[in-house]
Write an enzyme that holds these catalytic residues in place. Structure first.
Site, PDB file in Angstrom:
ATOM      1  CB  THR A  55      -2.397  25.518  15.497  1.00 15.74           C
ATOM      2  OG1 THR A  55      -2.913  24.045  16.079  1.00 15.74           O
ATOM      3  CG2 THR A  55      -4.194  25.731  14.355  1.00 15.74           C
ATOM      4  CG  LEU A  56       1.316  27.157  10.068  1.00 15.52           C
ATOM      5  CD1 LEU A  56       2.281  26.718   9.071  1.00 15.52           C
ATOM      6  CD2 LEU A  56       1.874  27.706  11.239  1.00 15.52           C
TER       7      LEU A  56
END
Lengths: 278, 246
Positions: B24-25
């Protein structure tokens, strides 16, 4: 039980539908020294006979604490019992860590039973040779369970396993109707009475037995020698009426028994301090 | 064939790019604040029904308050797809708990701690579930209200909020919350907080969902809108008196 051609592997059925290896494992439990459990609504008591092999050695540990609210008494192959206790402690602490809540004893017992069952269905394993009396608390109160090498488990009001446990069971069968409403002290006394039954006339001393208790508001712990001896002394005064009567001050030399000779020659009716009482 | 293609594709990516595509960014569709309070019979929670796509208020019927098992209520802000994933984890957890069929059940405290473990473990892998969660419930008469953030920070309190709610709603709750609020007073208090959020939070939408959990169970109320007033005299001719403004 006699040897037969179907008893070599645990994965071989007999024509009568029996797994002999599993039954032999249950025999191992019967050969171990006695362990007794009783429970009321709020407390569970475990008591074991704990005789050392010789005056030089220490006693075998037969009662293990798995968590603040669960403890177990074993009979049979104590090494197997130790390994299973370690498993129980591990399961308890992992559950506590994930859920911040004590593992319900009923679930632990099922996990133990499933673990034992695996060993009855693998050709490269053998059944655990130990019977476990699991005492614990959960949302619905105090519980006592018995876990068999076969992978079965049962809940009990009170139970006894190991050698000469039938004598204890007979005593418990007479008294169990009142256990649910018993006080903690009465439960402890009944445990000791039942334990005395298994000694068949020998003197009950705190050095030869281990007693543990768990209850609502009371973490599982093993009672120390002093406390146990005080309880034993108060039994003698009460004089309930079990099969063997024992005069308080009389020095009864233990009758020739299945015990090794080193055990004879107790000092007269005093709280005996066992050699190497660890 | 596919295997070869993907390896060839990977060969053109830098190793840092490969790593990034597997964790996840940033969040895409997000929910804003959730507020939870303890009241007389249990827990009350409020959240609006908005799912923002960046600065666009894209989805306007997103349910962000969901029951968990018999005893708990979960509210989430942050990435909606991660919330849905959490609901799947909890579904499985409750299923296995029910399968024991033994009279024991996971209460709100246990669910809260389970969620804490999940969030913290994901954070440690640099692949968080991008949510702030509010978990409330009642079991055996005991009320429980807690929160977990996407990095695993967790605690319990009498009133909790996520995101902007922490800055705008909690001060109101600190002043006006008290033990044993009635249901009506609880809802009024939540509405007061949600109104402030509606005025001041850009990602708030005027469609809120109120849910409660009591010993009897979970109840969700039909969504409704708050009445707003935009004619405060202080905001008429706002630049009068501001030197140099127009």
């Amino acid at each position: 039980m006699f040897r037969n051609q179907y008893d070599t592997d645990v994965t071989t059925w007999s024509p009568a539908g029996r797994l002999f290896q599993v039954e032999y494992a249950m025999e191992a439990v019967k050969q171990g020294s006695a362990a007794i459990g009783l429970r009321s609504k709020t407390h569970v008591v475990l008591a074991c006979v704990n005789k050392a092999n010789s005056e030089l050695s220490s006693h075998q540990k037969k009662i293990f604490k798995a968590d603040d609210h669960i403890g177990v008494a074993i009979a049979g192959l104590t090494a197997d019992g130790r390994v299973l206790s370690r498993y129980m402690r591990s399961e308890c602490i992992n559950y506590s860590y994930t859920y911040e809540s004590p593992l319900p004893v009923g679930r632990l017992v099922v996990q133990l039973a499933d673990k034992a069952q695996v060993c009855t269905q693998r050709s490269w394993k053998r059944p655990y040779g130990v019977g476990l009396l699991v005492a614990g608390l959960d949302e619905s109160g105090a519980h006592l369970y018995y876990n068999c090498p076969s992978g079965n488990y049962f809940e009990y009001q009170s139970f006894a396993i190991g050698s000469r446990s039938q004598a204890a069971k007979t005593y418990l069968e007479r008294k169990f109707a009142n256990f649910m409403s018993s006080s903690r002290e009465d439960l402890l006394k009944d445990a000791l009475f039942a334990l005395r039954e298994t000694l068949q006339g020998e003197k009950l001393t705190s050095s030869a037995c281990t007693v543990a208790v768990v209850g609502v508001g009371e973490a599982f712990h093993i009672l120390d020698n002093q406390t146990v001896q005080t309880l034993i002394d108060s039994l003698e005064i009460a004089e309930e009426g079990p099969v063997n009567e024992e005069g308080p001050a009389a020095d009864q030399g233990p009758p020739a028994d299945l015990d090794p000779p080193a055990d004879l020659g107790h000092p007269p009716a005093e709280p005996a301090v066992a050699p190497m009482d660890i | 064939m596919n295997l070869i293609d993907s390896t060839q594709a990977k060969n053109t990516l830098l190793s840092s790019e490969i790593a990034a595509s597997e964790r996840t960014l940033y969040p895409y569709v997000t929910g804003t604040s959730v507020i939870g309070i303890k009241y007389k019979d249990g827990i009350l929670m409020a959240a609006d029904m908005g799912g923002s796509y960046g600065s666009t208020l894209r989805y306007k019927s997103v349910e962000r308050l969901k029951p968990v098992g018999k005893h708990s209520l979960l509210g989430a802000s942050g990435e909606i797809s991660d919330f849905q994933e959490i609901l799947r984890y909890l579904d499985e957890l409750i299923l296995y708990d029910n399968m024991w069929d033994d009279g024991n059940s996971l209460g709100p405290k246990e669910v809260h701690n389970y969620l804490t473990r999940v969030m913290y473990n994901r954070r440690n892998k640099f692949n968080p579930l991008w949510n702030s969660l509010v978990l409330g419930g009642v079991k055996n008469g005991q009320k429980y209200l807690g929160t977990v953030s996407m990095i695993g920070v967790h605690f319990e309190d009498n009133h909790v909020a996520t995101g902007f709610g922490n800055h705008l709603a909690r001060p109101i709750l600190r002043d006006e919350w008290h033990e044993n609020l009635s249901f009506e007073d609880g809802v009024k208090l939540l509405e007061k907080c949600m109104l402030v959020l509606l005025y001041r939070d850009r990602s708030a939408v005027n469609k809120l969902q109120i849910a409660k959990i009591t010993e009897e169970g979970f109840t969700s109320y039909p969504p409704y809108a708050l009445k707003t007033f935009w004619n405060f005299s202080a905001f008429q001719n706002p630049t009068v008196g501001a030197e140099g403004s127009w």
